[in-house]
Design an enzyme around this catalytic site. Structure first.
Site, PDB file in Angstrom:
ATOM      1  N   LEU A 183     -20.832   3.325   5.320  1.00 40.10           N
ATOM      2  CA  LEU A 183     -22.172   3.501   5.486  1.00 40.10           C
ATOM      3  C   LEU A 183     -22.593   4.886   4.484  1.00 40.10           C
ATOM      4  O   LEU A 183     -22.058   5.918   5.036  1.00 40.10           O
ATOM      5  CB  LEU A 183     -22.451   3.657   6.862  1.00 40.10           C
ATOM      6  CG  LEU A 183     -22.312   2.342   7.591  1.00 40.10           C
ATOM      7  CD1 LEU A 183     -22.546   2.487   9.220  1.00 40.10           C
ATOM      8  CD2 LEU A 183     -23.148   1.342   7.129  1.00 40.10           C
ATOM      9  N   ASP A 184     -23.401   4.559   3.606  1.00 44.21           N
ATOM     10  CA  ASP A 184     -23.604   5.687   2.681  1.00 44.21           C
ATOM     11  C   ASP A 184     -24.901   6.650   3.055  1.00 44.21           C
ATOM     12  O   ASP A 184     -25.748   6.270   3.750  1.00 44.21           O
ATOM     13  CB  ASP A 184     -24.120   5.276   1.238  1.00 44.21           C
ATOM     14  CG  ASP A 184     -24.429   6.105   0.245  1.00 44.21           C
ATOM     15  OD1 ASP A 184     -23.578   6.976   0.042  1.00 44.21           O
ATOM     16  OD2 ASP A 184     -25.853   6.529   0.037  1.00 44.21           O
ATOM     17  N   GLU A 241     -20.746   8.285   6.209  1.00 44.75           N
ATOM     18  CA  GLU A 241     -20.482   9.383   5.306  1.00 44.75           C
ATOM     19  C   GLU A 241     -21.826  10.512   5.806  1.00 44.75           C
ATOM     20  O   GLU A 241     -22.586  10.133   5.491  1.00 44.75           O
ATOM     21  CB  GLU A 241     -20.914   8.945   3.876  1.00 44.75           C
ATOM     22  CG  GLU A 241     -20.708  10.008   3.090  1.00 44.75           C
ATOM     23  CD  GLU A 241     -21.658  10.276   1.704  1.00 44.75           C
ATOM     24  OE1 GLU A 241     -21.205  10.709   0.780  1.00 44.75           O
ATOM     25  OE2 GLU A 241     -22.573   9.475   1.819  1.00 44.75           O
ATOM     26  N   GLN A 278     -19.285  19.202  15.442  1.00 47.80           N
ATOM     27  CA  GLN A 278     -20.068  18.781  16.435  1.00 47.80           C
ATOM     28  C   GLN A 278     -21.021  17.804  15.725  1.00 47.80           C
ATOM     29  O   GLN A 278     -21.591  16.811  16.515  1.00 47.80           O
ATOM     30  CB  GLN A 278     -20.707  19.969  17.147  1.00 47.80           C
ATOM     31  CG  GLN A 278     -21.329  19.563  18.356  1.00 47.80           C
ATOM     32  CD  GLN A 278     -20.507  18.669  19.603  1.00 47.80           C
ATOM     33  OE1 GLN A 278     -19.604  19.101  20.131  1.00 47.80           O
ATOM     34  NE2 GLN A 278     -20.861  17.568  19.623  1.00 47.80           N
ATOM     35  N   GLY A 308      -9.595  16.665  15.502  1.00 46.24           N
ATOM     36  CA  GLY A 308      -8.928  17.514  16.654  1.00 46.24           C
ATOM     37  C   GLY A 308      -9.924  17.229  18.088  1.00 46.24           C
ATOM     38  O   GLY A 308      -9.085  17.566  19.070  1.00 46.24           O
ATOM     39  N   TRP A 309     -10.966  16.485  17.707  1.00 46.33           N
ATOM     40  CA  TRP A 309     -11.693  16.392  18.958  1.00 46.33           C
ATOM     41  C   TRP A 309     -11.869  14.784  19.387  1.00 46.33           C
ATOM     42  O   TRP A 309     -11.904  14.499  20.358  1.00 46.33           O
ATOM     43  CB  TRP A 309     -13.090  16.844  18.657  1.00 46.33           C
ATOM     44  CG  TRP A 309     -13.251  18.331  19.052  1.00 46.33           C
ATOM     45  CD1 TRP A 309     -12.415  19.109  19.493  1.00 46.33           C
ATOM     46  CD2 TRP A 309     -14.598  18.971  19.057  1.00 46.33           C
ATOM     47  NE1 TRP A 309     -12.873  20.477  19.448  1.00 46.33           N
ATOM     48  CE2 TRP A 309     -14.117  20.262  19.143  1.00 46.33           C
ATOM     49  CE3 TRP A 309     -15.959  18.661  18.527  1.00 46.33           C
ATOM     50  CZ2 TRP A 309     -15.365  21.518  19.260  1.00 46.33           C
ATOM     51  CZ3 TRP A 309     -16.662  19.797  18.518  1.00 46.33           C
ATOM     52  CH2 TRP A 309     -16.432  21.247  18.757  1.00 46.33           C
ATOM     53  N   ASP A 358     -17.403  10.860  -5.088  1.00 41.91           N
ATOM     54  CA  ASP A 358     -18.333  12.078  -5.456  1.00 41.91           C
ATOM     55  C   ASP A 358     -17.474  13.294  -5.687  1.00 41.91           C
ATOM     56  O   ASP A 358     -17.645  13.969  -6.414  1.00 41.91           O
ATOM     57  CB  ASP A 358     -18.797  12.077  -4.105  1.00 41.91           C
ATOM     58  CG  ASP A 358     -20.082  11.132  -3.968  1.00 41.91           C
ATOM     59  OD1 ASP A 358     -20.737  10.883  -5.021  1.00 41.91           O
ATOM     60  OD2 ASP A 358     -20.390  10.587  -2.897  1.00 41.91           O
ATOM     61  N   TRP A 370      10.247  15.533   7.695  1.00 36.69           N
ATOM     62  CA  TRP A 370      11.315  15.058   8.203  1.00 36.69           C
ATOM     63  C   TRP A 370      11.109  14.000   9.082  1.00 36.69           C
ATOM     64  O   TRP A 370       9.879  14.007   9.886  1.00 36.69           O
ATOM     65  CB  TRP A 370      11.898  16.361   9.165  1.00 36.69           C
ATOM     66  CG  TRP A 370      12.418  17.389   8.497  1.00 36.69           C
ATOM     67  CD1 TRP A 370      13.551  17.570   7.927  1.00 36.69           C
ATOM     68  CD2 TRP A 370      11.651  18.429   8.062  1.00 36.69           C
ATOM     69  NE1 TRP A 370      13.751  18.926   7.445  1.00 36.69           N
ATOM     70  CE2 TRP A 370      12.382  19.407   7.226  1.00 36.69           C
ATOM     71  CE3 TRP A 370      10.081  18.839   8.218  1.00 36.69           C
ATOM     72  CZ2 TRP A 370      12.045  20.578   6.943  1.00 36.69           C
ATOM     73  CZ3 TRP A 370       9.759  20.018   7.829  1.00 36.69           C
ATOM     74  CH2 TRP A 370      10.743  20.952   7.125  1.00 36.69           C
TER      75      TRP A 370
END
Length: 900
Positions: free
Chosen positions: A678-679, A704, A725, A773-774, A787, A897
């Site tokens: 979705l642009d 996006e 957020q 990370g969330w 782009d 590894w």
């Protein structure tokens, strides 16, 4: 319900789980909102514990009517079946002016620079100087005699001077700097800071600059006009004298070399000037709304009490619903006073003032057959308060829920005992979530459950597992991974159905962007991709993203016109179908690039503005937002940021949403697309995306949402929580049905690799610092696309460090996306090895990361205890203990590894 301007709120306490009313222990202050990631535990002063219900009006029940008395009574805690407090955040824009004046001072031999602002706030002038002969853009501290009283020094490069009110009650603030014209100062540089909001204000994206010498006058951010006069004594005079001496020296001896290398300057001085510049300040106000529900034992009706501290007249726009679809309907009378019917779709009630004059409230009587109460709050004509972009939804107990509720409370108290330590509360409640997941798993896994439940019901249960897992993950997001967190993730992997949740795939997707900025030039791109389909499948790609398919003003496809015309610069509609079928044959899903934010019109209106559309979707200017002055739309205000190159579509219009849903479903059916890229989703509210995904049911979807990261004086901030957020908020608005590109991770990788600052790859909680990370199952990680790279190069990844980026995203959680140009480049063999490793070790979007090093010159992590990796020039080797590590590959500043 649709609104022209929406202000979002967010739940503080979520105590309605899986359709049941659960009374938490009074010591529990956990944040239990699966898709709400803003607040840490106990962070909000208005968070309430369930069953505390005070200052409610007493009601008298007579037949079917309810009347309110003036008596105020406290309900007993066992009368209350639901209570929740929502924070309400409003952002208002205040427009004002910055005033800059250079004039002769009281002492005629000195000058004064005054900087003022007419907006209320606690304003600070953060400033420094540039000396003659300085190069670059560094600031220096001024001489002591220039520094106004009350200023403080900032290290060795700046001064902070508070702006002061000229008179009591006046909003105008001003600071004045005294200037000695005999000094060596070439310019004064400054920015304004509002300490109330922490916002910095610059000029054209750069520091303000007041130049005193002519060679600085041409800077874009220079303030003040250039005039030609006689010499200004002091700095400019010294430069001019040097120039005169250099010219004289040259005239005597052409072969001699002057020490002064500056180009010839005109004799001039800066005359006093006065400039006004516009400034916009965003003012945030915080309020709350509390909703409480109790059951009337005499009539079995639900009594809902709503109160808020919002000032002024507040109208509640409300309705009821009978099932989980949350479809609004109007209940039968009686309704509260000051209630009117709105378009036979909802009711509007003016809330009455609370006693004492602080805010307003209302009591609603609701029949027992209703399952929910839905509402939004209206303050002004174009100001609506909603809940994270959605309508507020308050669940109501059914007629039989009273008994069930008490039994549930007892069992809940037994299985989740009250704890005094926060860590114990987290573990006990998360254990309850894990128990529910395991129960749901057993429900669909046992033979008896398989026979009794339809496919739709099983999918509903799987979606519930996803939500519970997200809830558990949000609880543990701020702590080190524990057994409870791993236990939440593990059942999701063992789910027998590959479809975990709409729009988010299986979790094992690897995405290929199947084009670059120049791909349209061949005229047969679809056929070129078809020839590579089998090879891309052998590499391990499971999803490919194709370019925009529609007729477009721009050859790349991002300025669409007739959405149903699929003959583009990439090939014909038949070639598009052919390449999609080929990818399906080799086991790869296909994403269509859907440009929904804007559309180029084929016709002009009476004023000569291009805002009338042709083709099958022959919309008029009602389909264009009304707040973009370029295209004179008659629609509502935009629900996002306008894209000024083309008419922005008003998704609040029913006919627009209907047409877009039909188009997406047609693409799924006619072309065979499996999902969407979705642009420019920043241009419209994510709730509309949820509507489109509900209709088109994609296997995978990614939006996006791209805006700027946080920088201070050109240097990226370590804390990028606000940036990620905003992406999380958009995903929330889609109800979690779509992922989003992890722009935060890309930006942090840029800074970490360019500046050798690998410590940036761990946030304050020891987690990956991006969206991954969330909310890793919704993060689509990438290092380059059409782009940022290719021939556009808008935000190119650090040259020569691309493989460090791929070593990161192809070993970490999230859904990695690989750019077409890199697959068929010198990096080809290295990328193939990483893809093979990810597939062989079954790494997925929810894999667990243990960051073992995040230092200046090295970042190292262990993923799922299966893969160890490091990037950066620094040293790291995984320790051999109960796990034996085998070397897989290495390249320029990276090494991988695997556990053997």
């Amino acid at each position: 319900m649709n609104a022209m301007s929406t202000v979002l709120s967010q739940t503080l306490l979520h105590n309605y789980c899986r359709g049941k009313f659960i009374c938490l222990p009074k010591t529990s202050n956990l944040l239990l909102k699966p898709y709400s990631l803003n607040y840490p535990f106990n962070s909000h002063p208005n968070a309430t514990t369930f069953c505390r219900f005070k200052n409610l009006p007493t009601v008298k029940v007579s037949g079917n009517s309810v009347t309110e008395t003036s008596t105020v009574k406290t309900f007993e805690s066992n009368d209350v079946v639901f209570q929740e407090t929502f924070p309400l955040k409003q952002t208002q824009r205040e427009e004002g002016k910055v005033f800059i004046r250079l004039d002769k001072g009281k002492e005629k031999k000195r000058w004064e620079l005054s900087v003022g602002c007419d907006l209320a706030g606690k304003w600070i002038l953060h400033w420094g100087v540039t000396y003659i002969g300085d190069t670059g853009c560094e600031w220096d501290q001024p001489p002591n005699d220039m520094i106004p009283p009350g200023s403080i020094s900032i290290k060795d490069y700046a001064i902070e001077t508070p702006l002061k009110k000229l008179s009591e009650g006046d909003a105008f603030h001003q600071a004045t700097i005294d200037i000695d014209p005999k000094s060596e100062i070439a310019a004064i540089n400054f920015v304004l800071k509002d300490e109330e909001t922490g916002t910095w204000y610059q000029h054209k994206g750069r520091d303000f600059k007041v130049p005193f010498v002519d060679y600085l006058q041409d800077d874009d951010n220079a303030i003040g006009r250039k005039t030609v006069f006689d010499l200004w004594p002091g700095a400019l005079g010294q430069i001019s004298n040097k120039l005169d001496k250099a010219e004289a020296s040259q005239s005597k001896d052409q072969d001699s070399k002057t020490e002064f290398k500056e180009p010839k300057q005109e004799n001039m001085r800066l005359e006093g000037f006065y400039e006004e510049l516009a400034i916009v300040k965003e003012v945030v106000t915080h309020n709350t709304v509390t909703v409480s529900v109790r059951k009337c034992l005499e009539t079995a009706k639900n009594l809902l009490y709503l109160e808020t501290d919002l000032p002024g007249d507040v109208v509640i726009h409300w309705g009821v619903c009978r099932d989980d679809t949350k479809k609004w309907e109007i209940p039968a009378a009686s309704h509260p006073p000051e209630t009117v019917v709105f378009k036979n779709k909802a009711l509007r009630t003016l809330l009455k003032p609370r006693e004492g004059g602080n805010g307003c409230c209302e009591l609603f009587t609701l029949e027992k057959e209703f399952t929910g109460f839905v509402f939004v709050l209206k303050l002004k004509e174009n100001t609506w308060l909603k809940c994270m972009g959605n309508d507020f939804y308050i669940p109501l107990p059914s007629s039989s829920s009273s008994t069930d509720q008490h039994s549930q409370v007892e069992s809940s108290d037994a299985s989740v005992p009250a704890k005094t330590e926060e860590a114990d509360q987290k573990v006990s409640y998360t254990d309850g979530i894990i128990s529910e997941i395991r129960s749901l798993m057993s429900d669909i896994s046992c033979e008896r459950g398989r026979k009794s439940k339809t496919k739709a019901v099983q999918e509903s249960i799987l979606q519930e597992i996803e939500k519970l897992a997200a809830e558990a993950y949000s609880i543990f997001r701020s702590s080190t991974p524990t057994f409870a967190e791993e236990a939440v993730v593990e059942p999701e992997i063992s789910v027998p159905s590959p479809k975990v949740s709409p729009g988010t795939g299986t979790g094992f997707e690897i995405l290929c962007q199947g084009f670059n900025w120049e791909s349209h030039k061949s005229g047969r791109w679809y056929m070129e991709l078809k020839e590579k389909a089998a090879h891309l499948s052998s590499l391990g790609f499971t999803v490919i993203w194709l370019p925009p398919p529609t007729e477009s003003v721009s050859p790349e496809g991002y300025m669409p016109t007739d959405l149903y015309n699929l003959n583009s610069r990439y090939g014909t509609v038949d070639e598009l179908k052919d390449v999609v079928n080929k990818f399906h044959e080799v086991g790869i899903k296909v994403l269509g690039d859907a440009v929904l934010n804007h559309r180029c019109a084929q016709f002009q209106n009476a004023n000569g503005v291009w805002n009338v559309f042709g083709g099958r979707l022959n919309w008029d200017d009602r389909a264009v937002v009304g707040d973009d002055p370029h295209f004179q739309g008659r629609g509502n205000k935009s629900s996002g940021d306008n894209f000024h190159a083309a008419p922005n579509i008003d998704h609040s219009q029913d006919f627009v949403r209907k047409d877009i849903k039909e188009w997406l479903c047609w693409l799924r059916r006619e072309i065979g697309y499996d999902g969407w890229r979705l642009d420019f989703v920043r241009g419209f509210w994510g709730g509309y995306v949820k509507d489109y995904l509900d209709a088109s049911e994609p296997h995978f979807s990614v939006g996006e949402y791209w805006d700027s990261l946080s920088y201070t004086y050109g240097e990226m901030d370590h804390n990028q929580d606000a940036h990620r957020q905003r992406i999380i908020d958009w995903i929330n608005a889609t109800n979690g049905f779509s992922g989003a590109f992890d722009v935060t991770t890309k930006g942090i990788l840029h800074s970490a690799l360019e500046r050798c600052e690998y410590w940036r790859l761990s946030d304050q909680k020891g987690k990956p610092p991006g969206v991954v990370g969330w909310w890793p199952s919704r993060a689509v990680t990438f290092i380059e696309n059409h782009d940022t790279g290719s021939t556009q190069g808008h935000w190119r990844f650090p040259r020569g460090k691309e493989m460090q980026g791929y070593a990161y995203i192809l070993t970490h959680p999230g859904t990695p996306s690989v750019f077409y140009d890199h697959i068929f480049s010198d990096y080809r063999s290295e990328i193939e090895t990483l893809l093979s490793l990810r597939k062989r070790k079954k790494l997925h979007c929810r894999s667990i990361v243990e960051i073992v090093k995040a230092e200046r010159d090295v970042y190292a992590a262990i993923i799922d205890e299966k893969v160890a990796m490091k990037i950066g020039p620094g040293h790291y080797e995984p320790p051999n203990g109960r796990q034996k590590w085998s070397f897989v590959m290495e390249g320029r500043d990276y090494k991988i590894w695997e556990a053997s």
